[in-house]
Structure formats: C-alpha cells, structure tokens
Design an enzyme around this catalytic site. Structure first.
Site, PDB file in Angstrom:
ATOM      1  N   TYR A 150       0.772  -1.138   0.057  1.00 41.28           N
ATOM      2  CA  TYR A 150      -0.020   0.043   0.096  1.00 41.28           C
ATOM      3  C   TYR A 150       0.893   1.108  -0.007  1.00 41.28           C
ATOM      4  O   TYR A 150       1.815   1.355   0.753  1.00 41.28           O
ATOM      5  CB  TYR A 150      -0.889  -0.124   1.364  1.00 41.28           C
ATOM      6  CG  TYR A 150      -1.804   1.276   1.541  1.00 41.28           C
ATOM      7  CD1 TYR A 150      -2.939   1.570   0.552  1.00 41.28           C
ATOM      8  CD2 TYR A 150      -1.444   2.246   2.444  1.00 41.28           C
ATOM      9  CE1 TYR A 150      -3.576   2.702   0.702  1.00 41.28           C
ATOM     10  CE2 TYR A 150      -2.253   3.394   2.591  1.00 41.28           C
ATOM     11  CZ  TYR A 150      -3.283   3.552   1.608  1.00 41.28           C
ATOM     12  OH  TYR A 150      -4.142   4.587   1.780  1.00 41.28           O
ATOM     13  N   ASP A 245       9.255   2.753  -0.560  1.00 44.38           N
ATOM     14  CA  ASP A 245       8.239   3.538   0.466  1.00 44.38           C
ATOM     15  C   ASP A 245       8.561   2.934   1.754  1.00 44.38           C
ATOM     16  O   ASP A 245       7.998   1.839   2.380  1.00 44.38           O
ATOM     17  CB  ASP A 245       6.933   3.165  -0.132  1.00 44.38           C
ATOM     18  CG  ASP A 245       5.984   3.853   0.403  1.00 44.38           C
ATOM     19  OD1 ASP A 245       6.062   4.570   1.768  1.00 44.38           O
ATOM     20  OD2 ASP A 245       4.519   3.697   0.168  1.00 44.38           O
ATOM     21  N   LYS A 273       4.496   8.857   8.996  1.00 38.70           N
ATOM     22  CA  LYS A 273       4.263   8.265  10.385  1.00 38.70           C
ATOM     23  C   LYS A 273       5.284   8.833  11.481  1.00 38.70           C
ATOM     24  O   LYS A 273       5.091   9.695  11.778  1.00 38.70           O
ATOM     25  CB  LYS A 273       4.215   6.770  10.028  1.00 38.70           C
ATOM     26  CG  LYS A 273       2.788   6.308   9.179  1.00 38.70           C
ATOM     27  CD  LYS A 273       2.325   4.886   9.005  1.00 38.70           C
ATOM     28  CE  LYS A 273       1.130   4.961   8.651  1.00 38.70           C
ATOM     29  NZ  LYS A 273       1.334   4.108   7.101  1.00 38.70           N
TER      30      LYS A 273
HETATM   31  C1  LIG Z   1       0.572   4.758   5.878  1.00 42.08           C
HETATM   32  C2  LIG Z   1       1.245   4.790   4.474  1.00 42.08           C
HETATM   33  C3  LIG Z   1       1.143   5.465   3.525  1.00 42.08           C
HETATM   34  C4  LIG Z   1       0.141   6.507   3.137  1.00 42.08           C
HETATM   35  O1  LIG Z   1       0.622   7.538   4.307  1.00 42.08           O
HETATM   36  P1  LIG Z   1      -0.742   8.667   4.905  1.00 42.08           P
HETATM   37  O2  LIG Z   1      -0.012   9.456   5.811  1.00 42.08           O
HETATM   38  O3  LIG Z   1      -1.663   7.805   5.309  1.00 42.08           O
HETATM   39  O4  LIG Z   1      -1.057   9.318   3.842  1.00 42.08           O
HETATM   40  C5  LIG Z   1       1.955   5.185   2.197  1.00 42.08           C
HETATM   41  N1  LIG Z   1       2.849   4.219   2.263  1.00 42.08           N
HETATM   42  C6  LIG Z   1       2.902   3.328   3.135  1.00 42.08           C
HETATM   43  C7  LIG Z   1       4.050   2.349   3.119  1.00 42.08           C
HETATM   44  C8  LIG Z   1       2.182   3.402   4.454  1.00 42.08           C
HETATM   45  O5  LIG Z   1       2.400   2.654   5.535  1.00 42.08           O
END
Ligand SMILES: *Cc1c(COP(=O)(O)O)cnc(C)c1O
Length: 436
Positions: A150, A245, A273
């Site tokens: 994701y 990511d 995060k």
């Molecule tokens: C949480 C997350 C996102 C999205 O971040 P948001 O702050 O919710 O937009 C993208 N990539 C990864 C791997 C994530 O865990």
C-alpha cells in the site's frame, strides 16, 4: 467472568451515530470504522505511554499506536513540551524555520541512504511526489508496484493486477481514470522471474519500481533480502529508479529504516508516520543529484502551504532525538521478540494454527502455520478468527488495529510488565478463538 458486560461502549456508540451525520461512514479514514470487526469504533479521548482511554473510560494497552507513528507511545513528555514551546511563538509562518534545519540535519547526518530531503504533510503526498520525481528524472511514465503493498491513496497506485493476460493495472477505487491505472503494472511480491520478464518487455517505459521493503499494510509479507537485492540490480540494469516506500518501515526497523536494515541503496525513499512524532508529516529523500530535479532547483514541481510546519517539525525533532539514543532499536526489538515468543509458545503448546510474524517492533497475527510472502496467500476466511480475537481483546483491554490485515506495533513505552499483561490476555483470547 462475564466478559460481555465488562466493557461498555455506549458513549463511543452514541458519538459514532452522531459522527455518521457529519462524515462518510462516520469517519475521516475508512479503516477506523471497524467494518471488519464488531461494534462501534472506540472514540479515544486521551493516551499516555502504551495505553489510551476511550470516552466510556475504558483503558486499553494500545498496539495500533496511531497506525505506526507512535514509536514512543502516547503523549511522550519531550514531544509534548517541544510542541507546547513552539506553539507559543505561532503555528505557521509560510517561511523556512530554524526547526526545519535542525530536524533536516539530524536525519541526514544519521542516514547514509539520502543526501537531501523534502518535507510534505502526509505519506500519500510523499509517495505522490516521489513518483513525479522518478518520472521527471527518467522521462518515462510507467510504474511497477507489488500486489500487497500500500502506498497511500495516490490515484495511479490504487490499482490491482489486471485479469488474464492484461499487463496493466485496473483501479481498486471508483474515480480513477482507466488511463491512470494503465500507467501502473502490478506484480506479485517475491517473484524475480516475472519481474525480469516485465522489465525486458516494458523497461523502456518504466520510470520506477515502488515497493514497501517491509510490506506491512496487508499483513506483514516479509520478503527475502535476496528479492530486494534482485530489485536493486534489475533497476540498475534497466535504467529504472527504485523507490523504497518507507512510510511505515522508516525509523521503525531502525533509524535508517529498511534501507539500513537490509543495507540496500534505493534511489528515492519516502517517509511518514514516525517522522512527525504524531503530527502530520511526510518526506521524501534521495541523492543530491536526484533531489536537484525538485523545484526550485529543478523542473519537478512540488509545493505545500503547510510543508515543514514548525509545530509538526518540533514534534518530529523531539521524536527523532529519542530514536538516536544508544540501543533504542535493539531494546525495542528484544522486548517485542520476548512478547511475540510467549504468545507463539502458548499457541504451539495448545496446537493452535497460529504464526506470529515479527520484524523489529512490528508484528502480525496469522492463523496458519505457513510462511506468507505474497498477498494472495492470505486466506480471507482466517479473518473470521481475527474478528473473534479482536472482540475478546477489546473486552480485556487490549487494542489491536480493527482488521486482520493490519500489523501491530510495540512502542518504547510498552514496558515488560505491560507486555506480559498483554501477552496473557492475548493467550486467553486465543483460547476463546480456538474453542469455537
Ligand atoms: C501509511 C502509509 C502510506 C500513506 O501515508 P498517509 O500518511 O496515510 O497518507 C503510504 N505508504 C505506506 C507504506 C504507508 O504505510
């Protein structure tokens, strides 16, 4: 003991009914709605350390940790003080600030994998910007992503593999033009052959490969290091940029995230995060050369009214300083291992088909003995068991994210005694899950 009556969620239930009048589904982010488990979502009013308290005054040991950011637990005194001090001088100036420099320096001095960083306000925004940067640098447009990773709600990444012989993705959300989805090729994780075939065929059109090096948004689909190394080599071979990511794994599996953990140099890294210490912050970073393409130095436009907001920066700075304390990650991983092993032992002794997957302070409960490395190995039926587990844990004051596809997080604030208490409650709840 009649656990059914032990916790009352009537205030949360009332607030949820009211919230439905204001917000779609009563929430501002879908998975909060508790759709895959039972009952109303908890409305939480305060948190301290590893616990939070809902509006009905129930207390829980929290393993969701705001979906990952709270590696120091709730309401860490240094973060709170840093934020309060910053706020006294104003909340936003739309100018550079000294605080931005401080956190920028601290991160870059302690991360061998990026030379420069750009702050944004969410993980999604970081990923979206990283894709644009990769396209701007390579002059190519297509993207490879992996099923089970994701990357936020970026249009071209809310895509799954097309059926049959179709190579290009189809969207998983309404409102995404087919032409956007077609820019994305979705491949299975852990499969170097398909990757090589795809690159041979489409390498000339592919700007980047994006992966969660620690896939932690659809279970915890830990990959072999060899697969990540293979990605790295193939990207060099085909002139494709590699994006890690690390919105979830960054500052989580180590200060240098998964890049450091596996010692693999990606071309662009995204963060979110933890980097904001509980405030809305995202970031992307790369070499001097690649970051030189970002405006105003280069032609790839990317901007933000509240980017590097001083209050958010002060929270992030206070958090990042704590993470640099000696042995921070070793201690966190050690206590998580002890916690996870005690649950695993209980399940093994009782003969339950449970495998607790763990990396550092991230864990995932699976209801199978098989090692799961690809999204389609997850049995949707196992989610019925998770639902019972989640319910039993709420009754006992332990909070997991409300879906069996979500991972759990242990924070610095979870002390040995908290983890023993939680492990015992999880074992009791497992007994209920497998009694049925
Ligand atoms: C949480 C997350 C996102 C999205 O971040 P948001 O702050 O919710 O937009 C993208 N990539 C990864 C791997 C994530 O865990």
């Amino acid at each position: 003991m009649n656990l059914e009556n032990r916790i009352e969620r009537s205030k949360s239930a009332e607030l949820f009914e009211e919230a439905k009048k204001y917000f779609p589904g009563g929430v501002n982010s879908p998975v909060r709605a508790f759709k895959s488990v039972s009952g109303p979502p908890l409305f939480v009013k305060r948190g301290y350390g590893c616990r939070f308290t809902d509006e009905d005054d129930n207390k829980y040991i929290d393993f969701c940790c705001s979906w990952g950011p709270l590696i120091l637990g709730h309401n860490h005194p240094n973060i709170r003080e840093s934020v309060l001090k910053t706020v006294t001088y104003g909340t936003s100036f739309g100018t550079p600030t000294r605080l931005g420099n401080e956190i920028g320096q601290l991160i870059l001095d302690n991360n061998r994998f990026i030379d420069k960083i750009r702050f944004v306000s969410s993980g999604t925004e970081a990923v979206m910007s990283a894709l644009r940067l990769a396209r701007g640098v390579t002059g190519k447009s297509k993207v490879i992503k992996f099923d089970g990773c994701y990357h936020g709600h970026v249009d071209s990444l809310l895509v799954k593999a097309g059926s049959g012989l179709a190579t290009f993705g189809v969207s998983t959300s309404a409102g995404i033009p087919a032409s956007f989805a077609k820019e994305t090729i979705v491949l299975p994780l852990n499969n170097p052959e398909i990757l090589e075939e795809t690159l041979q065929k489409h390498g000339d059109d592919i700007a980047c490969i994006i992966i969660e090096p620690v896939p932690a948004n659809n279970g915890l689909l830990l990959q072999d290091k060899s697969f990540l190394e293979c990605l790295r080599l193939k990207c060099y071979k085909y002139g494709v940029l590699l994006i890690f990511d690390e919105v979830i794994s960054g500052f989580r599996v180590g200060f240098e995230g998964a890049a450091g953990y596996y010692n693999i140099q990606p071309d662009i890294i995204t963060y979110g995060k933890i980097i904001g210490g509980g405030m809305p912050v995202g970031a992307y970073g790369a070499s001097h050369e690649i970051m030189g393409h970002v405006s105003p130095d280069g032609p790839v436009y990317q901007a933000g009214t509240l980017s590097a907001n001083p209050v958010a920066m002060s929270a992030g700075l206070a958090a990042v300083k704590e993470l640099l304390q000696p042995d921070f990650y070793e201690n966190l991983a050690q206590k998580t291992t002890k916690f996870i092993q005690s649950i695993q032992q209980h399940c093994d002794q009782k003969g339950y088909d449970v495998n607790m997957v763990q990396i550092g302070s991230i864990f995932w409960v699976t209801f199978t003995k098989d090692r799961i490395m690809e999204a389609d190995q997850i049995d949707p039926k196992s989610m019925d068991k998770f639902k019972v587990l989640h319910h039993e844990l709420l009754q006992r004051g332990v909070y997991l994210g409300p879906s069996g596809y979500e991972v759990g997080f242990v924070s610095h604030a979870h002390q040995a005694a908290d983890l023993e208490e939680a492990a015992q409650k999880i074992c009791e709840s497992m007994d209920v899950v497998f009694a049925g």
